[in-house]
Write a protein that holds these residues in place. Structure first.
Motif, PDB file in Angstrom:
ATOM      1  N   TYR A 466       0.826  -1.211   0.000  1.00 47.86           N
ATOM      2  CA  TYR A 466       0.000   0.000   0.000  1.00 47.86           C
ATOM      3  C   TYR A 466       0.859   1.261   0.000  1.00 47.86           C
ATOM      4  CZ  TYR A 466      -3.012   3.749   1.583  1.00 47.86           C
ATOM      5  OH  TYR A 466      -3.659   4.958   1.675  1.00 47.86           O
ATOM      6  N   LEU A 467       1.832   1.344   0.913  1.00 50.84           N
ATOM      7  CA  LEU A 467       2.697   2.528   0.995  1.00 50.84           C
ATOM      8  C   LEU A 467       3.462   2.742  -0.304  1.00 50.84           C
ATOM      9  CD1 LEU A 467       4.231   2.283   4.582  1.00 50.84           C
ATOM     10  CD2 LEU A 467       2.650   4.032   3.755  1.00 50.84           C
ATOM     11  N   HIS A 468       3.979   1.674  -0.860  1.00 54.22           N
ATOM     12  CA  HIS A 468       4.730   1.707  -2.113  1.00 54.22           C
ATOM     13  C   HIS A 468       3.864   2.314  -3.221  1.00 54.22           C
ATOM     14  CE1 HIS A 468       6.454  -0.519  -5.722  1.00 54.22           C
ATOM     15  NE2 HIS A 468       7.567  -0.074  -5.169  1.00 54.22           N
ATOM     16  N   GLY A 469       2.635   1.814  -3.353  1.00 57.01           N
ATOM     17  CA  GLY A 469       1.740   2.321  -4.383  1.00 57.01           C
ATOM     18  C   GLY A 469       1.263   3.728  -4.105  1.00 57.01           C
ATOM     19  N   LYS A 470       0.964   4.025  -2.834  1.00 51.92           N
ATOM     20  CA  LYS A 470       0.483   5.367  -2.496  1.00 51.92           C
ATOM     21  C   LYS A 470       1.569   6.403  -2.729  1.00 51.92           C
ATOM     22  CE  LYS A 470      -2.590   8.255  -1.168  1.00 51.92           C
ATOM     23  NZ  LYS A 470      -3.822   8.458  -1.941  1.00 51.92           N
ATOM     24  N   SER A 471       2.800   6.080  -2.376  1.00 55.10           N
ATOM     25  CA  SER A 471       3.914   6.986  -2.657  1.00 55.10           C
ATOM     26  C   SER A 471       3.996   7.276  -4.146  1.00 55.10           C
ATOM     27  CB  SER A 471       5.230   6.369  -2.174  1.00 55.10           C
ATOM     28  OG  SER A 471       6.333   7.138  -2.612  1.00 55.10           O
ATOM     29  N   ALA A 472       3.880   6.231  -4.959  1.00 50.84           N
ATOM     30  CA  ALA A 472       3.919   6.413  -6.417  1.00 50.84           C
ATOM     31  C   ALA A 472       2.768   7.278  -6.897  1.00 50.84           C
ATOM     32  CB  ALA A 472       3.902   5.054  -7.105  1.00 50.84           C
ATOM     33  N   ASP A 473       1.583   7.105  -6.295  1.00 47.06           N
ATOM     34  CA  ASP A 473       0.426   7.911  -6.700  1.00 47.06           C
ATOM     35  C   ASP A 473       0.638   9.388  -6.381  1.00 47.06           C
ATOM     36  OD1 ASP A 473      -0.891   5.671  -7.623  1.00 47.06           O
ATOM     37  OD2 ASP A 473      -2.084   5.394  -5.810  1.00 47.06           O
ATOM     38  N   ILE A 474       1.298   9.660  -5.271  1.00 47.28           N
ATOM     39  CA  ILE A 474       1.560  11.054  -4.888  1.00 47.28           C
ATOM     40  C   ILE A 474       2.637  11.661  -5.782  1.00 47.28           C
ATOM     41  CG2 ILE A 474       2.498  12.513  -3.041  1.00 47.28           C
ATOM     42  CD1 ILE A 474       1.123  10.538  -1.053  1.00 47.28           C
ATOM     43  N   VAL A 475       3.718  10.916  -5.984  1.00 47.54           N
ATOM     44  CA  VAL A 475       4.864  11.434  -6.740  1.00 47.54           C
ATOM     45  C   VAL A 475       4.529  11.623  -8.217  1.00 47.54           C
ATOM     46  CG1 VAL A 475       7.195  10.853  -7.534  1.00 47.54           C
ATOM     47  CG2 VAL A 475       6.579  10.530  -5.136  1.00 47.54           C
ATOM     48  N   VAL A 476       3.728  10.725  -8.775  1.00 46.93           N
ATOM     49  CA  VAL A 476       3.479  10.763 -10.213  1.00 46.93           C
ATOM     50  C   VAL A 476       2.737  12.027 -10.634  1.00 46.93           C
ATOM     51  CG1 VAL A 476       1.206   9.625 -10.363  1.00 46.93           C
ATOM     52  CG2 VAL A 476       2.934   9.206 -12.133  1.00 46.93           C
ATOM     53  N   GLU A 477       2.036  12.659  -9.713  1.00 46.90           N
ATOM     54  CA  GLU A 477       1.314  13.880 -10.054  1.00 46.90           C
ATOM     55  C   GLU A 477       2.257  15.018 -10.423  1.00 46.90           C
ATOM     56  OE1 GLU A 477      -1.868  15.131  -7.652  1.00 46.90           O
ATOM     57  OE2 GLU A 477      -2.707  13.132  -7.387  1.00 46.90           O
ATOM     58  N   GLN A 478       3.480  14.961  -9.893  1.00 48.22           N
ATOM     59  CA  GLN A 478       4.477  15.971 -10.253  1.00 48.22           C
ATOM     60  C   GLN A 478       5.381  15.534 -11.405  1.00 48.22           C
ATOM     61  OE1 GLN A 478       4.109  15.258  -6.678  1.00 48.22           O
ATOM     62  NE2 GLN A 478       2.587  16.877  -6.821  1.00 48.22           N
ATOM     63  N   LEU A 479       5.589  14.221 -11.546  1.00 49.68           N
ATOM     64  CA  LEU A 479       6.606  13.735 -12.483  1.00 49.68           C
ATOM     65  C   LEU A 479       6.032  13.076 -13.736  1.00 49.68           C
ATOM     66  CD1 LEU A 479       9.112  12.188  -9.923  1.00 49.68           C
ATOM     67  CD2 LEU A 479       9.205  14.442 -10.992  1.00 49.68           C
ATOM     68  N   GLY A 480       4.826  12.557 -13.660  1.00 53.40           N
ATOM     69  CA  GLY A 480       4.281  11.806 -14.789  1.00 53.40           C
ATOM     70  C   GLY A 480       4.770  10.369 -14.788  1.00 53.40           C
ATOM     71  N   TYR A 481       4.049   9.508 -15.504  1.00 46.69           N
ATOM     72  CA  TYR A 481       4.381   8.086 -15.529  1.00 46.69           C
ATOM     73  C   TYR A 481       5.779   7.814 -16.083  1.00 46.69           C
ATOM     74  CZ  TYR A 481      -0.673   7.336 -14.914  1.00 46.69           C
ATOM     75  OH  TYR A 481      -1.960   7.337 -14.456  1.00 46.69           O
ATOM     76  N   GLN A 482       6.129   8.498 -17.161  1.00 44.08           N
ATOM     77  CA  GLN A 482       7.366   8.168 -17.863  1.00 44.08           C
ATOM     78  C   GLN A 482       8.615   8.581 -17.085  1.00 44.08           C
ATOM     79  OE1 GLN A 482       4.763   9.713 -19.154  1.00 44.08           O
ATOM     80  NE2 GLN A 482       4.045   8.471 -20.882  1.00 44.08           N
ATOM     81  N   SER A 483       8.531   9.622 -16.289  1.00 44.72           N
ATOM     82  CA  SER A 483       9.724  10.198 -15.668  1.00 44.72           C
ATOM     83  C   SER A 483       9.956   9.758 -14.230  1.00 44.72           C
ATOM     84  CB  SER A 483       9.645  11.735 -15.713  1.00 44.72           C
ATOM     85  OG  SER A 483       9.614  12.188 -17.047  1.00 44.72           O
ATOM     86  N   MET A 484       9.022   9.090 -13.622  1.00 42.13           N
ATOM     87  CA  MET A 484       9.207   8.636 -12.251  1.00 42.13           C
ATOM     88  C   MET A 484      10.205   7.487 -12.208  1.00 42.13           C
ATOM     89  SD  MET A 484       6.282   7.611  -9.486  1.00 42.13           S
ATOM     90  CE  MET A 484       5.852   6.032 -10.193  1.00 42.13           C
ATOM     91  N   ILE A 485      11.149   7.548 -11.261  1.00 39.38           N
ATOM     92  CA  ILE A 485      12.113   6.467 -11.081  1.00 39.38           C
ATOM     93  C   ILE A 485      12.032   5.961  -9.645  1.00 39.38           C
ATOM     94  CG2 ILE A 485      13.648   7.282 -12.913  1.00 39.38           C
ATOM     95  CD1 ILE A 485      15.460   8.470 -10.774  1.00 39.38           C
ATOM     96  N   ALA A 486      12.740   4.868  -9.389  1.00 39.99           N
ATOM     97  CA  ALA A 486      12.578   4.174  -8.113  1.00 39.99           C
ATOM     98  C   ALA A 486      12.903   5.059  -6.914  1.00 39.99           C
ATOM     99  CB  ALA A 486      13.446   2.918  -8.108  1.00 39.99           C
ATOM    100  N   SER A 487      13.950   5.861  -7.006  1.00 35.25           N
ATOM    101  CA  SER A 487      14.302   6.708  -5.863  1.00 35.25           C
ATOM    102  C   SER A 487      13.231   7.753  -5.596  1.00 35.25           C
ATOM    103  CB  SER A 487      15.661   7.365  -6.088  1.00 35.25           C
ATOM    104  OG  SER A 487      15.689   8.086  -7.296  1.00 35.25           O
ATOM    105  N   ASP A 488      12.460   8.136  -6.624  1.00 34.28           N
ATOM    106  CA  ASP A 488      11.345   9.054  -6.408  1.00 34.28           C
ATOM    107  C   ASP A 488      10.294   8.410  -5.496  1.00 34.28           C
ATOM    108  OD1 ASP A 488      12.379  11.076  -8.109  1.00 34.28           O
ATOM    109  OD2 ASP A 488      11.564  10.040  -9.870  1.00 34.28           O
TER     110      ASP A 488
END
Length: 517
Positions: A466-488
């Motif tokens: 859940y945390l892993h996915g929720k973090s990605a959901d929050i971060v992707v709003e600033q970075l977009g799908y293509q530009s998000m990387i693991a450290s983000d």
């Protein structure tokens, strides 16, 4: 949230009718009214043509209730009976008569392609043709109707489930399922909303409460559960003013080989960021300087070998261990891994090459400590459990595998699913931005960090996903799908925790972390 089987759905309806002293038609009225209220709250009387397609069973009866309320509230409604049989359900007939009494435009019967109406691209279609009880082949002319509705590009809302989609098996042909933009599911979602094989039929879904007996919902054991914010909040362990790092575990991450030290660094960072008190990385010698330089918060132990791990030796009493990230499958690494498994008694997470070694040496599975957590992606899962015919077969094999070896099996994917004790725990956070190198290492670190903090293995797996996915959901709003990387994703874990907490709980968090070393 529980996911009920088809049999449990019928049983819930039956018990609700008995305990609430209502008729089945009353329950149908309640269900149809819930659909109408959802539509009305969003359309607010807009003069958009609405086409309600009803079968001749109970799903069709639900559609007739919706049509009647739409008519009574002044919407532009056309109702069609998809007339594929002479047999009608009792509650369908009741609501057919009620609709006729409320409109001059009686429902139009559709019996062949010659009866198909015109549907505009800006219209709305309500699909109430087939429900969860579908048990017959679909006539070719109905398949043609599905194609017509899809080609119209009208917004299509399915009642409970897209017509033609089964709850417990795949359709024989994709054309036999109506394409829906939105499914309004009664009381709980359906398992098929979350499976890769059926994802093409599901764009969005929402659950509507139709008042099924709460005692039945609470007491009934189900095969599958949806894991979201409400579920993980029940597990969350808050921290107090006098907390210190010794209370939150010391975890060990074992992995890395020449050129793949980054995998361990990501896992170690994720473990610490998820709340672990202390983190140590065990790597080959070539990983010492990179880790000490790039991640000074971690402690580092090294193998005697420069390029890969040849022995796993340590004296510290770790709280939990994660192993496999970038480990490689050199022969002496396999020997070291086997020796480690035979002696390990600590809570364990195995990922990546740890899983590949288990697939190469299945005899090692018997040495896993009880409730070990395995986190395979689809190809790694196939190496462990064998090929499958479809998603239902995959889940059957996964449950048998997890039960045989008494493990938590985390099947990574769009709806990552934890399998444990013959039950499925389906995560609803995450997005396609996670389809990038290293995010699996991050997940291993998060889960290991939670294990080390005292969460039990099932909680650690589900909360970690859940945390892993929720973090990605929050971060992707600033970075977009293509530009998000693991450290983000690691950088977003803090925001995922904050999102989980209520305002009062946020205020209880220590104002100055320096006080809590």
């Amino acid at each position: 949230m529980k996911i009920f089987s088809k049999a449990q759905i019928y049983e819930g309806d039956k018990i609700t009718i008995q305990k609430q002293n209502i008729s089945s038609a009353d329950l149908m009225e309640r269900a149809g009214l819930a659909i109408f209220n959802w539509i009305d709250s969003r359309m607010q009387g807009a003069p958009v043509p609405i086409h309600v397609f009803c079968g001749i069973g109970n799903n069709g009866g639900d559609g007739l209730v919706v049509a009647r309320h739409l008519v009574n509230h002044g919407y532009h409604v056309k109702t069609y009976i998809v007339d594929f049989s002479e047999k009608r359900s009792k509650d369908f007939l009741i609501n057919y008569e009620r609709l006729k009494q409320n409109t001059k435009d009686w429902p139009v019967s559709i019996k062949s392609k010659d009866d198909f109406p015109e549907i505009g691209p800006n219209d709305i279609v309500v699909d109430a043709i087939f429900g969860v009880g579908l048990n017959r082949p679909i006539a070719s002319w109905i398949v043609a109707l599905f194609a017509l509705l899809k080609a119209s590009t009208a917004l299509t809302i399915s009642i409970d489930i897209p017509s033609g989609l089964f709850t417990d098996k795949l359709p024989e042909d994709e054309s036999q399922v109506l394409h829906a933009n939105l499914i309004l599911s009664f009381q709980t979602p359906k398992l098929v909303f979350f499976l890769p094989d059926t994802a093409k039929y599901i764009e969005q879904w929402e659950v509507l409460d139709i008042g099924i007996d709460p005692e039945y919902i609470q007491a009934t054991e189900t095969e599958a559960y949806v894991i979201g914010k409400h579920e993980v909040l029940q597990w969350y362990k808050p921290r107090t003013k006098f907390s210190h790092k010794g209370l939150f575990g010391h975890v060990l991450l074992i992995g890395g080989s020449y050129g793949k030290i980054g995998a361990v660094q990501l896992a170690a960072r994720a473990a610490l960021t998820s709340g672990s008190g202390l983190v140590t990385a065990y790597v080959p010698k070539c990983g010492y300087l990179p880790l000490q330089t790039a991640f000074p918060e971690a402690m580092v132990l090294t193998d005697t070998n420069e390029t890969h791990i040849t022995a796993i030796r340590f004296t510290t009493d770790f709280s939990a261990i994660g192993v496999g990230m970038g480990l490689g499958v050199a022969q002496d690494t396999i020997v070291a891994f086997e020796a480690f498994l035979k002696t390990n008694t600590k809570p364990l997470v195995i990922d990546a090459d740890g899983l590949n070694i288990l697939a190469l040496q299945p005899k090692l599975l018997k040495h896993l400590v009880k409730d070990s957590i395995l986190t395979p992606h689809p190809k790694e899962l196939e190496r462990l459990i064998g090929a499958w015919d479809d998603d239902f077969d995959k889940l059957t094999k996964a449950k048998a595998f997890a039960k045989k070896y008494q493990i938590v099996l985390v099947i990574k994917g769009a709806n990552t699913t934890a399998v444990y004790n013959n039950k499925l725990y389906i995560n609803v956070t995450g997005n396609p931005g996670l389809a990038t190198a290293g995010t699996g290492d991050v997940l291993t670190g998060i889960i290991t960090g939670l294990l080390g903090q005292g969460y039990n293995p099932l909680q650690a797996a589900c909360f970690g996903v859940y945390l892993h996915g929720k973090s990605a959901d929050i971060v992707v709003e600033q970075l977009g799908y293509q530009s998000m990387i693991a450290s983000d994703v690691i950088n977003g874990i803090g925001a995922a925790y904050i999102d989980l907490l209520t305002p009062a709980e946020v205020q209880q968090q220590p104002a100055n972390p320096e006080n809590n070393k």
